[in-house]
Design an enzyme around this catalytic site. Structure first.
Site, PDB file in Angstrom:
ATOM      1  N   ASN A   3       0.820  -1.200   0.000  1.00  0.00           N
ATOM      2  CA  ASN A   3       0.000   0.000   0.000  1.00  0.00           C
ATOM      3  C   ASN A   3       0.867   1.268   0.000  1.00  0.00           C
ATOM      4  O   ASN A   3       2.096   1.189   0.000  1.00  0.00           O
ATOM      5  CB  ASN A   3      -0.952  -0.032   1.201  1.00  0.00           C
ATOM      6  CG  ASN A   3      -2.270   0.642   0.922  1.00  0.00           C
ATOM      7  OD1 ASN A   3      -2.339   1.638   0.207  1.00  0.00           O
ATOM      8  ND2 ASN A   3      -3.337   0.101   1.491  1.00  0.00           N
ATOM      9  N   HIS A  60      22.994   1.158  13.533  1.00  0.00           N
ATOM     10  CA  HIS A  60      24.150   1.956  13.941  1.00  0.00           C
ATOM     11  C   HIS A  60      24.670   1.383  15.253  1.00  0.00           C
ATOM     12  O   HIS A  60      23.906   0.780  16.018  1.00  0.00           O
ATOM     13  CB  HIS A  60      23.760   3.426  14.137  1.00  0.00           C
ATOM     14  CG  HIS A  60      23.243   4.073  12.900  1.00  0.00           C
ATOM     15  ND1 HIS A  60      24.064   4.475  11.879  1.00  0.00           N
ATOM     16  CD2 HIS A  60      21.990   4.375  12.505  1.00  0.00           C
ATOM     17  CE1 HIS A  60      23.336   5.012  10.915  1.00  0.00           C
ATOM     18  NE2 HIS A  60      22.068   4.956  11.270  1.00  0.00           N
ATOM     19  N   THR A  98      10.802  -6.337  16.565  1.00  0.00           N
ATOM     20  CA  THR A  98      12.245  -6.391  16.819  1.00  0.00           C
ATOM     21  C   THR A  98      12.761  -7.816  16.987  1.00  0.00           C
ATOM     22  O   THR A  98      13.965  -8.017  17.115  1.00  0.00           O
ATOM     23  CB  THR A  98      12.594  -5.591  18.089  1.00  0.00           C
ATOM     24  OG1 THR A  98      11.912  -6.169  19.207  1.00  0.00           O
ATOM     25  CG2 THR A  98      12.209  -4.123  17.944  1.00  0.00           C
ATOM     26  N   LYS A  99      11.842  -8.787  16.999  1.00  0.00           N
ATOM     27  CA  LYS A  99      12.223 -10.198  17.172  1.00  0.00           C
ATOM     28  C   LYS A  99      11.470 -11.045  16.163  1.00  0.00           C
ATOM     29  O   LYS A  99      10.399 -10.677  15.692  1.00  0.00           O
ATOM     30  CB  LYS A  99      11.896 -10.670  18.587  1.00  0.00           C
ATOM     31  CG  LYS A  99      12.687  -9.959  19.658  1.00  0.00           C
ATOM     32  CD  LYS A  99      12.326 -10.479  21.027  1.00  0.00           C
ATOM     33  CE  LYS A  99      13.137  -9.720  22.070  1.00  0.00           C
ATOM     34  NZ  LYS A  99      12.779 -10.119  23.416  1.00  0.00           N
ATOM     35  N   ARG A 153       4.533  -8.032  20.529  1.00  0.00           N
ATOM     36  CA  ARG A 153       4.496  -9.258  21.332  1.00  0.00           C
ATOM     37  C   ARG A 153       3.425 -10.183  20.757  1.00  0.00           C
ATOM     38  O   ARG A 153       2.423  -9.740  20.230  1.00  0.00           O
ATOM     39  CB  ARG A 153       4.169  -8.941  22.781  1.00  0.00           C
ATOM     40  CG  ARG A 153       5.197  -8.044  23.452  1.00  0.00           C
ATOM     41  CD  ARG A 153       4.921  -7.947  24.941  1.00  0.00           C
ATOM     42  NE  ARG A 153       5.603  -6.874  25.605  1.00  0.00           N
ATOM     43  CZ  ARG A 153       6.922  -6.803  25.801  1.00  0.00           C
ATOM     44  NH1 ARG A 153       7.693  -7.745  25.347  1.00  0.00           N
ATOM     45  NH2 ARG A 153       7.466  -5.791  26.438  1.00  0.00           N
TER      46      ARG A 153
END
Length: 154
Positions: free
Chosen positions: A44, A74, A133-134, A148
């Site tokens: 989209n 970074h 992030t996982k 989560r």
């Protein structure tokens, strides 16, 4: 601009682009060459693929508006992020990248960010506004910041 015209423009830019992909403008990518998009996937408006690393999006995926897939990183140590005297005209900041892999039949809600190093399994749903992030196992619903697992999608 017609879909066919948009795809003719994107075909030489995107590394591997299945013929029946649908990408709504505006669409942004850093390089394009490191992106693979599978068949029947819909992307989209206002999506950004920061493909300093490889980004693989499977078949039959739906990416909502404003999705960001960001491979770059970074250093956490501030003294290593910016180099005072870069060599050979290089950029003065230090970056690295990790790939992002999205499985098949994944639905990514609006304004989701997925960071480098993450693999999202098949048939996952990611709630709008989440930051992933996982890794996410196949068949799961995830949401939140950070994202989560809420439970299975079925």
């Amino acid at each position: 601009m017609a879909r066919r015209d948009r795809m003719e423009i994107l075909q030489p830019i995107i590394g591997q682009l299945a013929e029946d992909v649908w990408i709504e403008p505006p669409f942004f990518c850093e390089y394009g060459a490191h992106v693979e998009i599978g068949p029947r996937t819909f992307i989209n408006v206002n999506c950004f693929l920061q493909d300093s690393g490889n980004i693989k999006i499977g078949a039959d995926c739906l990416l909502g508006p404003g999705v960001q897939l960001c491979c770059a990183r970074h250093p956490l140590d501030a003294s290593q992020r910016v180099v005072s005297e870069p060599a050979n005209g290089d950029a003065p900041y230090t970056t690295s990248s990790q790939p992002i892999t999205i499985g098949n039949k994944v639905w990514i809600g609006a304004n989701v960010t997925i960071v480098g190093g993450v693999t999202v399994g098949d048939e996952v749903v990611i709630g709008a506004g989440s930051v992933v992030t996982k890794d996410v196992p196949a068949g799961m619903l995830v949401r939140g910041v950070p994202a989560r697992i809420v439970g299975p999608t079925a």
